[in-house]
Scaffold this motif. Sequence first.
Motif, PDB file in Angstrom:
ATOM      1  N   THR A   1       9.612   3.962  -5.212  1.00 33.55           N
ATOM      2  CA  THR A   1       8.386   4.834  -5.188  1.00 33.55           C
ATOM      3  C   THR A   1       8.736   6.004  -6.075  1.00 33.55           C
ATOM      4  O   THR A   1       7.578   6.636  -6.477  1.00 33.55           O
TER       5      THR A   1
ATOM      6  N   GLN B   1       0.694   5.471  -7.844  1.00 31.01           N
ATOM      7  CA  GLN B   1       1.221   5.615  -6.654  1.00 31.01           C
ATOM      8  C   GLN B   1       1.259   6.909  -6.172  1.00 31.01           C
ATOM      9  O   GLN B   1       1.918   7.705  -6.946  1.00 31.01           O
TER      10      GLN B   1
ATOM     11  N   GLN C   1      -0.541   2.903  -3.333  1.00 33.65           N
ATOM     12  CA  GLN C   1      -1.136   2.460  -4.643  1.00 33.65           C
ATOM     13  C   GLN C   1      -2.651   2.208  -4.889  1.00 33.65           C
ATOM     14  O   GLN C   1      -3.242   1.517  -4.082  1.00 33.65           O
TER      15      GLN C   1
ATOM     16  N   VAL D   1       2.812   6.595   1.240  1.00 32.20           N
ATOM     17  CA  VAL D   1       2.908   6.039  -0.260  1.00 32.20           C
ATOM     18  C   VAL D   1       1.837   5.075  -0.277  1.00 32.20           C
ATOM     19  O   VAL D   1       1.403   4.067   0.554  1.00 32.20           O
TER      20      VAL D   1
ATOM     21  N   ARG E   1       2.409   9.620  -3.348  1.00 32.53           N
ATOM     22  CA  ARG E   1       3.454   9.777  -2.129  1.00 32.53           C
ATOM     23  C   ARG E   1       3.439  11.349  -1.827  1.00 32.53           C
ATOM     24  O   ARG E   1       3.309  12.188  -2.322  1.00 32.53           O
TER      25      ARG E   1
ATOM     26  N   LYS F   1       2.035  -4.993  -1.845  1.00 30.49           N
ATOM     27  CA  LYS F   1       1.988  -4.413  -3.150  1.00 30.49           C
ATOM     28  C   LYS F   1       0.929  -4.632  -3.793  1.00 30.49           C
ATOM     29  O   LYS F   1       0.290  -5.548  -3.675  1.00 30.49           O
TER      30      LYS F   1
ATOM     31  N   GLY G   1      -0.111   0.106   0.215  1.00 32.20           N
ATOM     32  CA  GLY G   1       0.510   1.371   0.591  1.00 32.20           C
ATOM     33  C   GLY G   1       1.299   1.034   2.181  1.00 32.20           C
ATOM     34  O   GLY G   1       1.294   0.115   2.575  1.00 32.20           O
TER      35      GLY G   1
END
Length: 344
Positions: free
Chosen positions: A14, A35, A52, A50, A37, A220, A206
Amino acid sequence: MRKYTLLCLLLILTTTLTACKFLNDKNPVEDEYTQIRRTIFPMDTILNFVIQTKDEQKANEAINAATKEMDRLENMLSATIEASEVTLINNNAGIEPVKVSLETFEVIEKSLYYSEVTKGKFDITIAPLLKVYNWREGDKTKEKPPQEDIEEAKKLVNYKNVLLDKENSTVFLKHVGMEIDLGGIAKGYIIDKAVDILKDFQLEYGYVNGGGDIRFLGPKADGSPWRIGVDNPRGQGNIAIVPVEGKSIVTSGDYERFFLTEEGERIHHIIDPHTGTSAKYAQSVTVLAQNATIADILSTSLFMFPAEESINLAKLFGVEVFIIAIDGEIAMTEGMENIVTLTQ
């Protein structure tokens, strides 16, 4: 029953605390993702979002909306918030029914269903027993509570004394002194609601990780699964790796919150409502389920059965389970055997 699991370690990169750029190996030109976070501290735990995404603004708006919803639900479901509906129910035990929101009613109704099918091993009325143990972080050596205190608290633990009135949306605890604690289900439920909001924003890649209760949006962004490490309860590192996409994985263990008595007996926080003492059959139980609510409930409940019986229950509930028994032996469902990689 409050859960303090945090037993799964994400094996993903991450990278930064805020946002980072990475490229999809399959198509580095067109599939560039950011990404995102973000870390917050709800429900007495560390929770990470998290995401993406190709649209950072949308992802941040989604996280903001999910965070707001989590705050709202925690303020209803927490037994430690003075103005919560759960506190109101507890304060009126043996006195009168309390009208609650649809969400609180739903969580309690679902809890009672799982109490019934697990033969009372999952029981939200366990709060008086948990208070007897007075868990505190970092306190690794102390004595068990007096047996008479345990027996007295056990008299107040019985999910059948939680009375629901669906038509009026009320909850009533039959006896003075009874208390409920939704710690064994609320975190999973709240995480599921947060993920629902992220999906409403059309986010696909995510996860939300609340102290080890993890729910994934999907794979992913490059299409590969997330890889989750299961801690070795009596050693170092991970004992297994489980690939996950679009589901939830939760581990409960006897090593996160525990103390050793002078005689060397391990007393941990997963208390069997029937015995009033720590569950004895497992070192850790990892559940892979369709959502975090179910994974949260079953990771605790299955801890209280012998491995063979836990696996049969997992099949009944349609979940996969990875068990490290109290003697160190590993047992798992067939579906888990097909995907897990043992590393030790």
